[in-house]
Design an enzyme around this catalytic site. Structure first.
Site, PDB file in Angstrom:
ATOM      1  N   SER A 164       0.679  -1.255   0.021  1.00 16.68           N
ATOM      2  CA  SER A 164       0.077   0.009   0.116  1.00 16.68           C
ATOM      3  C   SER A 164       0.761   1.106   0.083  1.00 16.68           C
ATOM      4  O   SER A 164       0.235   2.411   0.464  1.00 16.68           O
ATOM      5  CB  SER A 164      -0.956   0.035   1.221  1.00 16.68           C
ATOM      6  OG  SER A 164      -1.798  -1.020   1.272  1.00 16.68           O
ATOM      7  N   ARG A 165       2.046   1.197  -0.513  1.00 18.27           N
ATOM      8  CA  ARG A 165       3.086   2.274  -0.642  1.00 18.27           C
ATOM      9  C   ARG A 165       3.438   2.843   0.741  1.00 18.27           C
ATOM     10  O   ARG A 165       3.874   3.934   1.022  1.00 18.27           O
ATOM     11  CB  ARG A 165       2.456   3.397  -1.304  1.00 18.27           C
ATOM     12  CG  ARG A 165       2.352   3.006  -2.909  1.00 18.27           C
ATOM     13  CD  ARG A 165       3.594   2.559  -3.364  1.00 18.27           C
ATOM     14  NE  ARG A 165       3.713   2.305  -4.898  1.00 18.27           N
ATOM     15  CZ  ARG A 165       3.648   1.193  -5.329  1.00 18.27           C
ATOM     16  NH1 ARG A 165       3.491   0.078  -4.703  1.00 18.27           N
ATOM     17  NH2 ARG A 165       3.844   1.055  -6.724  1.00 18.27           N
TER      18      ARG A 165
END
Length: 212
Positions: free
Chosen positions: A190-191
């Protein structure tokens, strides 16, 4: 295929980096990660991007190979008359970056750069293959040349001149970056990546987490 550049993305899920499992000394953390990259047989784990800034304030980057590291700093070798050499002569600060994409890891290092000693440069130069030693004489690195024939001609000339024992050129040798900042980046899902920065403060390393 209808895939565009904007659609290219990857979810990073191989590992994590937290304060409890990382070393308090950034050199130890780097040593661990580099050895893990070598053990994983990632392509050219010793390749690093070197960024310098010229007197015109324009940054430039290139790939060089790490040839040594210890408490004194990170070492590589090159032509002192090259663009990077000229830029370091005017502004002796630089940044290095390793990207081990298979391990989803990046290491960034910043600091002041100094030349390695003559003895150190001599020892490394004489450990290189003969064609690489001749190449150090043959290539006027970063200068405009008429064509590849110039390099071939120069290599033949210096090969005939020095035979099996070319000395180290006076314009060729080592640089050492003395770190005052390190950053270790581990890709996460999810970065929400892990970023640990180490900065030198009063002679001691301070470890901090940065937002991705």
């Amino acid at each position: 295929m209808n895939t565009t550049i904007a659609d290219l993305r990857k979810s990073y899920e191989r590992a994590e980096l937290n304060e409890e499992a990382s070393h308090a000394d950034p050199l130890q953390q780097f040593d661990q990660w580099l050895k893990e990259a070598m053990a994983a047989q990632v392509p050219e784990p010793n390749a690093m991007t070197l960024a310098t800034v010229g007197s015109d304030l324009r940054p430039s980057t290139r790939i060089v190979l790490i040839k040594g590291y210890d408490a004194r700093g990170i070492v590589w070798y090159t032509n002192y008359d090259s663009r990077k050499g000229r830029e370091l002569a005017g502004n002796p600060f630089a940044a290095l970056q390793f990207h081990w994409i298979e391990l989803e890891r990046v290491v960034r290092i910043e600091g002041r750069v100094e030349k390695a000693g003559d003895t150190e440069s001599d020892e490394y130069f004489h450990s290189r293959p003969l064609d690489s030693r001749i190449g150090a004489w043959a290539s006027p690195q970063s200068q405009v040349i008429a064509g590849r024939g110039v390099l071939v001609s120069n290599a033949a000339k210096y090969g005939a001149q020095f035979l099996l024992k070319p000395p180290r050129p006076p314009h060729w040798g080592g640089y050492r970056l003395v770190p005052d900042r390190w950053e270790f980046w581990q890709g996460r899902k999810s970065r929400l990546h892990d970023r640990l920065r180490y900065r030198l403060d009063g002679g001691a390393w301070v470890r901090e987490r940065l937002a991705p």
